[in-house]
Write an enzyme that holds these catalytic residues in place. Structure first.
Site, PDB file in Angstrom:
ATOM      1  N   TYR A  70      18.329  13.691 -14.840  1.00 56.98           N
ATOM      2  CA  TYR A  70      18.442  14.307 -13.513  1.00 56.98           C
ATOM      3  C   TYR A  70      17.400  15.417 -13.354  1.00 56.98           C
ATOM      4  O   TYR A  70      16.741  15.522 -12.320  1.00 56.98           O
ATOM      5  CB  TYR A  70      19.849  14.890 -13.327  1.00 56.98           C
ATOM      6  N   PHE A 123       0.200   9.713  12.699  1.00 61.29           N
ATOM      7  CA  PHE A 123       1.018   8.516  12.512  1.00 61.29           C
ATOM      8  C   PHE A 123       2.365   8.780  13.192  1.00 61.29           C
ATOM      9  O   PHE A 123       2.788   9.922  13.313  1.00 61.29           O
ATOM     10  CB  PHE A 123       1.193   8.259  11.007  1.00 61.29           C
ATOM     11  N   ASP A 124       3.046   7.703  13.633  1.00 59.50           N
ATOM     12  CA  ASP A 124       4.280   7.849  14.434  1.00 59.50           C
ATOM     13  C   ASP A 124       5.306   8.807  13.829  1.00 59.50           C
ATOM     14  O   ASP A 124       5.848   9.662  14.509  1.00 59.50           O
ATOM     15  CB  ASP A 124       5.046   6.534  14.627  1.00 59.50           C
ATOM     16  N   ASP A 214      -2.721  13.978   5.405  1.00 62.32           N
ATOM     17  CA  ASP A 214      -1.781  12.871   5.414  1.00 62.32           C
ATOM     18  C   ASP A 214      -2.527  11.779   4.642  1.00 62.32           C
ATOM     19  O   ASP A 214      -3.400  11.106   5.177  1.00 62.32           O
ATOM     20  CB  ASP A 214      -1.462  12.453   6.857  1.00 62.32           C
ATOM     21  N   ALA A 216      -1.933   8.874   2.947  1.00 61.77           N
ATOM     22  CA  ALA A 216      -1.413   7.530   2.633  1.00 61.77           C
ATOM     23  C   ALA A 216      -2.513   6.603   2.109  1.00 61.77           C
ATOM     24  O   ALA A 216      -2.289   5.838   1.181  1.00 61.77           O
ATOM     25  CB  ALA A 216      -0.751   6.922   3.869  1.00 61.77           C
ATOM     26  N   LYS A 257       1.401   2.871   0.369  1.00 54.12           N
ATOM     27  CA  LYS A 257       0.075   2.320   0.662  1.00 54.12           C
ATOM     28  C   LYS A 257      -0.782   2.466  -0.599  1.00 54.12           C
ATOM     29  O   LYS A 257      -0.622   1.675  -1.518  1.00 54.12           O
ATOM     30  CB  LYS A 257      -0.537   3.009   1.885  1.00 54.12           C
ATOM     31  N   HIS A 448      10.158  -0.951  20.198  1.00 53.72           N
ATOM     32  CA  HIS A 448       9.456  -2.147  19.722  1.00 53.72           C
ATOM     33  C   HIS A 448      10.181  -2.821  18.557  1.00 53.72           C
ATOM     34  O   HIS A 448      10.026  -4.018  18.355  1.00 53.72           O
ATOM     35  CB  HIS A 448       8.003  -1.833  19.348  1.00 53.72           C
TER      36      HIS A 448
HETATM   37  C1  LIG Z   1       3.113   5.022   6.451  1.00 55.55           C
HETATM   38  C2  LIG Z   1       2.567   6.311   6.893  1.00 55.55           C
HETATM   39  C3  LIG Z   1       3.374   7.457   6.981  1.00 55.55           C
HETATM   40  C4  LIG Z   1       4.866   7.437   6.743  1.00 55.55           C
HETATM   41  O1  LIG Z   1       5.190   6.991   5.484  1.00 55.55           O
HETATM   42  P1  LIG Z   1       6.496   6.129   5.140  1.00 55.55           P
HETATM   43  O2  LIG Z   1       6.344   5.869   3.687  1.00 55.55           O
HETATM   44  O3  LIG Z   1       6.464   4.895   5.982  1.00 55.55           O
HETATM   45  O4  LIG Z   1       7.670   6.999   5.449  1.00 55.55           O
HETATM   46  C5  LIG Z   1       2.763   8.645   7.353  1.00 55.55           C
HETATM   47  N1  LIG Z   1       1.456   8.706   7.651  1.00 55.55           N
HETATM   48  C6  LIG Z   1       0.654   7.617   7.586  1.00 55.55           C
HETATM   49  C7  LIG Z   1      -0.794   7.745   7.915  1.00 55.55           C
HETATM   50  C8  LIG Z   1       1.184   6.386   7.217  1.00 55.55           C
HETATM   51  O5  LIG Z   1       0.394   5.316   7.195  1.00 55.55           O
END
Ligand SMILES: *Cc1c(COP(=O)(O)O)cnc(C)c1O
Length: 457
Positions: A70, A123-124, A214, A216, A257, A448
């Site tokens: 843990y 990103f969304d 960010d 990813a 990613k 969507h």
């Molecule tokens: C996928 C993504 C996120 C969010 O990550 P999740 O693992 O889907 O929660 C944030 N920013 C970017 C640029 C992404 O491609």
């Protein structure tokens, strides 16, 4: 240079193209929404590159070493060391995925309602977490991103003039932070140049505003810098990554990613202060500091994946595969965002289906038609995803109408991508017969994912 994939296959997962009649029945049952299809009804699944990659033998082997303690798990410390090696950030928190990192970091920066958060493009979920924290997200992407045909090499860049002007007009004290998204997902997986990152960092430091990545698709961005930016051809992806992260104060990352894992995320910081604030939210929302919502084995897989993503042979194959699909489509006359980005080919549905107006969702019409034609699943990125203004209920104008084909990492061979291209080219040849769609059910939020549709006659 050999043309083959830089791996051979040790475990296989069968896939099959079901018949045209079965595809028609499946998409009808799904309410003409590709999110409601079952995966066995899909032949090549290009819905997303998130969490859909294949792990390597080294990652599977590392999982056996997972320390499920843990607190103080050895797996956490292995992950932390890799993250520090790549980023230079010593303060590392695991999270269950990217949005987990967003929810533990962003509310600490948006300390007053109405504060702005500036980005090359959100990103969304990142945008949503800024709003949930009471902040106002502002996209400042370079105008070249909107032109799908120009050869501009870094369409993901921040518009530096607008960034300076925004800070001058609104005052640095009202800006919570700047978020640099690499690669720029929402603009089509387009890269950001090192020069642009450096200049953004100078502006941020001059005004005392924190700069976060960010991250990813950090490795794919490094590959584009190496290929396209003068002075980087001789550098390793790791050296490029270290320079890139040196310009920021921390990162939020979806490891689904370029972490090459099926689940996981990260937050990491240069300084203790931001880290300590994030710790205060990590424990109640994600989990204790040394696991953050992941199993020890997940952290092991991520530690290996983060390094594998920086392998030059892997990156040449990965980015090359996306480009290969793009080139096949282009040769077949299909209009796409060019040059292609790092993780997906974005088909320009506005040009593909000029007879379908935005309110009949040309990108979504193309998603349905491509599934019917060849069992290939992609997704709309345009008016449908953009949604309505919550205040007025009116459709928000979308700068693009895209149909996105996102390529999972290390999953499909080039032959699969040839099938995808053939499918889309067949649809293109009969494009004037493709019909638009309208809602039979429209949910209020994130419509969507669960909406249902019918064809417009
Ligand atoms: C996928 C993504 C996120 C969010 O990550 P999740 O693992 O889907 O929660 C944030 N920013 C970017 C640029 C992404 O491609």
């Amino acid at each position: 240079m050999p043309r083959g994939e830089p791996f051979k296959i040790k475990m296989v997962e069968p896939i099959r193209l079901i018949s045209r009649e079965e595809r028609e029945a499946a998409i009808r049952r799904a309410g003409y929404n590709v999110f409601a299809l079952r995966s066995h009804e899909v032949y090549v699944d290009l819905l997303t590159d998130s969490g859909t990659g294949a792990m390597s033998q080294e990652q599977w082997a590392a999982m056996m070493r997972g320390d499920e303690s843990y607190a103080g798990a050895a797996s956490y410390y292995r992950l932390r060391d890799v993250v520090e090696e790549i980023t230079g950030y010593p303060y590392v928190l695991p999270t269950h995925q990217g949005r987990g990192a967003e929810q533990v970091v962003l509310p600490n920066l948006v300390t007053r309602p109405g504060m702005y958060v500036l980005s090359n493009m959100f990103f969304d979920t990142t945008r949503a977490h800024v709003q949930l924290a009471g902040g106002r997200p502002v996209d400042l992407v370079t105008p070249e991103a909107m032109d799908t045909e120009s050869e501009y090499p870094f369409k993901g860049n921040m518009d530096l003039d607008r960034l300076e002007a925004f800070i001058r007009d609104h005052g640095a004290e009202d800006i919570a932070c700047i978020i640099m998204t690499v690669t720029n997902n929402s603009a089509g997986g387009q890269p950001v140049s090192m020069a642009n990152i450096r200049a953004t960092s100078e502006i941020a430091r001059r005004h005392g505003i924190p700069l976060l990545f960010d991250a990813a698709r950090y490795a794919e961005n490094c590959w584009f810098v190496r290929q396209r930016e003068p002075g980087y051809a001789g550098k390793s992806p790791l050296e490029i990554a270290r320079e890139m992260f040196s310009y920021g104060d921390g990162l939020m990352m979806s490891a689904k990613k370029d972490g090459l894992v099926n689940i996981g995320g990260l937050a990491a910081f240069r300084d203790k202060e931001l880290y300590e604030k994030a710790c205060g939210r990590l424990v109640p929302y994600e989990g204790f500091l040394t696991y953050g919502g992941l199993a020890g084995r997940d952290m092991e897989a991520m530690a290996v994946g983060l390094r594998e993503a920086l392998d030059a042979d892997y990156l040449a194959y990965r980015v090359g595969q996306v480009e290969y699909l793009g080139q096949l489509l282009r040769d077949g006359g299909v209009p796409i965002q060019w040059p292609v980005g790092g993780h997906a080919v974005f088909v320009d549905a506005r040009k593909f289906l000029p007879h379908i107006p935005p309110e009949q969702f040309p990108g979504h019409a193309l998603a349905i038609e491509t599934y019917l034609e060849g069992g290939v699943r992609g997704v709309e990125v345009g008016s449908l995803m953009m949604g309505r203004d919550p205040a007025t209920g009116r459709q928000l104008p979308s700068p693009f109408e895209f149909f996105r084909l996102a390529i999972p990492r290390r999953v499909y061979t080039s032959r699969h991508l040839e099938d995808v291209a053939d499918t889309l080219i067949r649809v293109y040849r009969r494009r004037e017969r493709v019909r638009g769609v309208r809602f039979t059910y429209e949910p209020k939020v994130l419509r969507h994912f669960t909406a249902r549709f019918e064809f417009v006659e």
